[in-house]
Design an enzyme around this catalytic site. Structure first.
Site, PDB file in Angstrom:
ATOM      1  N   ASP A  88      21.047 -25.643  -2.315  1.00 21.97           N
ATOM      2  CA  ASP A  88      22.275 -26.153  -2.940  1.00 21.97           C
ATOM      3  C   ASP A  88      22.867 -25.066  -3.826  1.00 21.97           C
ATOM      4  O   ASP A  88      22.183 -24.133  -4.231  1.00 21.97           O
ATOM      5  CB  ASP A  88      22.018 -27.433  -3.746  1.00 21.97           C
ATOM      6  CG  ASP A  88      23.258 -28.329  -3.787  1.00 21.97           C
ATOM      7  OD1 ASP A  88      23.297 -29.355  -3.071  1.00 21.97           O
ATOM      8  OD2 ASP A  88      24.223 -28.006  -4.530  1.00 21.97           O
ATOM      9  N   ASP A 137      30.604 -31.886   1.554  1.00 24.01           N
ATOM     10  CA  ASP A 137      31.889 -32.292   0.959  1.00 24.01           C
ATOM     11  C   ASP A 137      32.945 -32.318   2.064  1.00 24.01           C
ATOM     12  O   ASP A 137      33.117 -31.329   2.781  1.00 24.01           O
ATOM     13  CB  ASP A 137      32.291 -31.312  -0.151  1.00 24.01           C
ATOM     14  CG  ASP A 137      31.240 -31.292  -1.264  1.00 24.01           C
ATOM     15  OD1 ASP A 137      30.722 -32.365  -1.605  1.00 24.01           O
ATOM     16  OD2 ASP A 137      30.909 -30.204  -1.757  1.00 24.01           O
ATOM     17  N   ASP A 173      30.895 -38.883   7.099  1.00 24.62           N
ATOM     18  CA  ASP A 173      31.659 -40.138   7.215  1.00 24.62           C
ATOM     19  C   ASP A 173      33.038 -39.857   7.799  1.00 24.62           C
ATOM     20  O   ASP A 173      33.824 -40.791   7.959  1.00 24.62           O
ATOM     21  CB  ASP A 173      31.817 -40.799   5.836  1.00 24.62           C
ATOM     22  CG  ASP A 173      32.661 -39.951   4.897  1.00 24.62           C
ATOM     23  OD1 ASP A 173      32.400 -38.745   4.808  1.00 24.62           O
ATOM     24  OD2 ASP A 173      33.596 -40.494   4.280  1.00 24.62           O
TER      25      ASP A 173
HETATM   26  C1  LIG Z   1      28.525 -34.751  -0.883  1.00 24.40           C
HETATM   27  S1  LIG Z   1      27.010 -33.992  -1.392  1.00 24.40           S
HETATM   28  C2  LIG Z   1      25.849 -34.637  -0.165  1.00 24.40           C
HETATM   29  C3  LIG Z   1      24.457 -34.590  -0.684  1.00 24.40           C
HETATM   30  C4  LIG Z   1      23.337 -35.066   0.243  1.00 24.40           C
HETATM   31  N1  LIG Z   1      23.181 -34.184   1.402  1.00 24.40           N
HETATM   32  C5  LIG Z   1      23.526 -36.486   0.690  1.00 24.40           C
HETATM   33  O1  LIG Z   1      23.822 -36.702   1.882  1.00 24.40           O
HETATM   34  O2  LIG Z   1      23.370 -37.379  -0.133  1.00 24.40           O
HETATM   35  C6  LIG Z   1      27.247 -32.316  -0.836  1.00 24.40           C
HETATM   36  C7  LIG Z   1      26.246 -31.322  -1.428  1.00 24.40           C
HETATM   37  O3  LIG Z   1      26.514 -30.017  -0.881  1.00 24.40           O
HETATM   38  C8  LIG Z   1      26.442 -29.047  -1.926  1.00 24.40           C
HETATM   39  N2  LIG Z   1      27.286 -27.904  -1.533  1.00 24.40           N
HETATM   40  C9  LIG Z   1      28.637 -27.834  -1.522  1.00 24.40           C
HETATM   41  N3  LIG Z   1      29.047 -26.630  -1.091  1.00 24.40           N
HETATM   42  C10 LIG Z   1      27.924 -25.902  -0.829  1.00 24.40           C
HETATM   43  C11 LIG Z   1      27.695 -24.586  -0.359  1.00 24.40           C
HETATM   44  N4  LIG Z   1      28.702 -23.770  -0.054  1.00 24.40           N
HETATM   45  N5  LIG Z   1      26.418 -24.187  -0.214  1.00 24.40           N
HETATM   46  C12 LIG Z   1      25.378 -25.010  -0.511  1.00 24.40           C
HETATM   47  N6  LIG Z   1      25.540 -26.276  -0.948  1.00 24.40           N
HETATM   48  C13 LIG Z   1      26.797 -26.722  -1.114  1.00 24.40           C
HETATM   49  C14 LIG Z   1      26.947 -29.793  -3.150  1.00 24.40           C
HETATM   50  O4  LIG Z   1      26.536 -29.171  -4.370  1.00 24.40           O
HETATM   51  C15 LIG Z   1      26.340 -31.181  -2.944  1.00 24.40           C
HETATM   52  O5  LIG Z   1      25.044 -31.281  -3.512  1.00 24.40           O
END
Ligand SMILES: C[S@@+](CC[C@H](N)C(=O)[O-])C[C@H]1O[C@@H](n2cnc3c(N)ncnc32)[C@H](O)[C@@H]1O
Length: 232
Positions: A88, A137, A173
């Protein structure tokens, strides 16, 4: 307060243009620096799995965007014969994931503070048994789609960092994000495979965001793809 070299290594792995919190203003930076046995920097990852896991020869699965580490810790507890890397970009999320790995005594789980694409670039080809990306995201507005990290560059790297037959498990989603990833994954040499993957015990892993979207009318779009032979 100055930064240790380790903090420097952690901090340079931020996304381009992102502001860098200092150790003395962000307690999670300090804690991330101190949790050496469970939180890795990209340069430490580069030194290879024998320096990271007690059973270095076990297959390695990576969960990218691991959030607070709930899903990757569940995988690590359920499949002790594999090593797991949670990845992350956020200090607080990495620290909370690291605390969870420690609390549960999971020696087959480490957390990497790194951008998704840089993480894959850091690995040598053919080393991963699989990669999961659950609910990255979504950036649903057309003008923001360039921020999505599951893009052609990421999928092409994923295909090369997976061993032949290695898996990529994707959930979102957003139907339109799913369709785009499905098409690009095929172009990068991935072939459809079984959901959920048998090598993770043949069961689903409900992530934090999945539990949110399970309640929504649109629901969840997911697939598993299998990597082909490595291109030379
Ligand atoms: C919407 S959350 C989903 C978390 C988890 N996978 C779930 O399904 O509950 C997206 C995660 O991706 C991480 N993230 C966003 N951009 C990223 C990147 N470029 N590299 C690594 N992680 C990233 C965010 O910090 C966040 O923890």
């Amino acid at each position: 307060m100055g930064r240790s070299n380790r903090a420097g290594e952690l901090l340079i792995r931020m996304r381009a243009g992102e502001t860098v919190p200092l150790q003395d203003t962000n307690p999670y930076v300090r804690e991330a620096c101190a949790m050496k046995e469970v939180i890795l920097t990209a340069p430490e990852l580069q030194k290879g799995f024998p320096r990271i896991f007690p059973h270095a020869a076990s297959p390695v699965w990576a969960d990218v965007g691991c959030y607070f580490g709930e899903t990757i810790a569940e995988m690590a507890g359920n499949v002790p014969g594999f090593n797991f890397l949670g990845v992350d970009i956020r200090y607080k999320r990495v620290v909370k994931s690291g605390r969870r790995a420690r609390r549960l005594g999971l020696s087959n789980l480490c957390i990497v503070l790194c951008d998704a694409e840089m993480f894959l670039e850091t690995l040598p080809p053919g080393v991963l048994a699989g990669i999961s990306v659950f609910f990255p995201d979504p950036w649903p507005r057309a003008k923001h789609r360039k921020h999505r990290f599951v893009n052609r560059d990421f999928l092409s790297l994923a295909a090369s960092r997976c061993r032949p037959g290695g898996l990529f498990w994707f959930k979102t989603d957003q139907q339109e994000y799913f369709d785009e990833v499905e098409e690009t994954a095929a172009e990068c040499g991935f072939h459809p495979d079984r959901v959920p993957p048998a090598i993770l015990g043949g069961r689903d892993y409900d992530s934090v965001f999945q539990r949110l979207f399970n309640q929504e009318p649109g629901g969840v779009f997911q697939a598993v793809w299998k990597a082909g032979e490595l291109k030379s």
